[in-house]
Write a protein that holds these residues in place. Structure first.
Motif: not given
Ligand code: PGA
Length: 254
Positions: A13-15, A97-99, A169-171, A175-177, A215-217
């Protein structure tokens, strides 16, 4: 679809979310996903919502994860959260270790490895994130970067600990793109990481460790990504913030 490894889908859920919003979301998920047994389900709210969310999911198939943790057992580390504090709320998983933590807070592989040790010492399963940037991919350095991150972040983990560890594995470019990795890119990276695990441990460990894709799932790409042979789940950011999208991802993955 039968897979050797049980899928694990986690919402990061992040911040985001007040306590009230977190409770709304988790109550909705509890209802929508009540019958799901085929997938391990994890929600990772911000620290401030862990306590209340833990009470609501007590009698459900949802498990609790944290988004970060300090590497020390406790003491004078202003602003930090230790494993024993997470244990109080029955936290079972912790994203390490999230990016975003590597990029904005300078977390290194060595630090991630120390946090992973601290998590295991408290019987919390780390979800260790690795992944290349767009620049690294374009320069053909994806495998070198993944190898450095995997070796460095798993350093010192015993075989037993590795079996209780999840890799995500999160390219970074995905992420969020809105731009997810293609099935070919995801499968290739996951298979590479699994080969590394066989090298670092053995074939048995490599076969059993779960590797999530992140990554954008979203609901529309979950089925294809989750059906790849070496993809064993998802770490979902944006789409985990709404009941509909997260539960559709889970349902489309079964
Ligand atoms: P996202 O983020 O699904 O919004 O791309 C994935 C993550 O940062 O774990």
């Amino acid at each position: 679809m039968e897979k050797e490894r049980k899928l694990i889908i986690a919402g990061n859920w992040k911040m985001n979310k007040t306590v009230a919003e977190a409770l709304d979301l988790v109550r909705g998920l509890k209802l929508e996903l009540a019958n799901v047994k085929e997938v391990d389900l994890v929600v990772c709210p911000p620290f401030t919502a862990l306590c209340e969310v833990s009470k609501v999911i007590l009698d459900s198939n949802l498990r609790l994860g944290a988004q970060n943790m300090n590497e020390h057992p406790g003491g004078a580390y202003t602003g930090e959260i230790a494993a024993f504090m997470l244990k109080e709320f029955s936290v079972r998983y912790v994203i390490l270790g999230h990016s975003e933590r590597r990029t904005y807070y300078g977390e290194t592989d060595a630090l991630v490895a120390r946090k992973a040790q601290a998590a295991h010492a408290a019987a919390i399963k780390p979800i260790i994130c690795v992944g290349e940037t767009l620049e690294e991919r374009e320069q053909g350095r994806t495998e070198a970067v993944l190898e450095r991150q995997v070796r460095g972040s798993l350093a010192g983990l015993t075989k037993e600990q590795m079996l209780e560890t999840i890799i995500a594995y999160e390219p970074v470019w995905a992420i969020g793109t809105g731009r997810n990795a293609t099935p070919e890119q995801a499968q290739e990276a996951h298979a590479f990481i699994r080969r590394l695990l066989a090298e670092l441990y053995d074939e048995g460990v490599a076969r059993r460790v779960r590797i999530q894709y992140g990554g954008s799932v979203k609901p529309s790409n979950a089925r294809e990504l989750m059906s790849l042979p070496d993809v064993d789940g998802a770490l979902v950011g944006g789409a985990s913030l709404e009941v509909r999208s997260f539960s559709d991802i889970v349902k489309n993955s079964i």
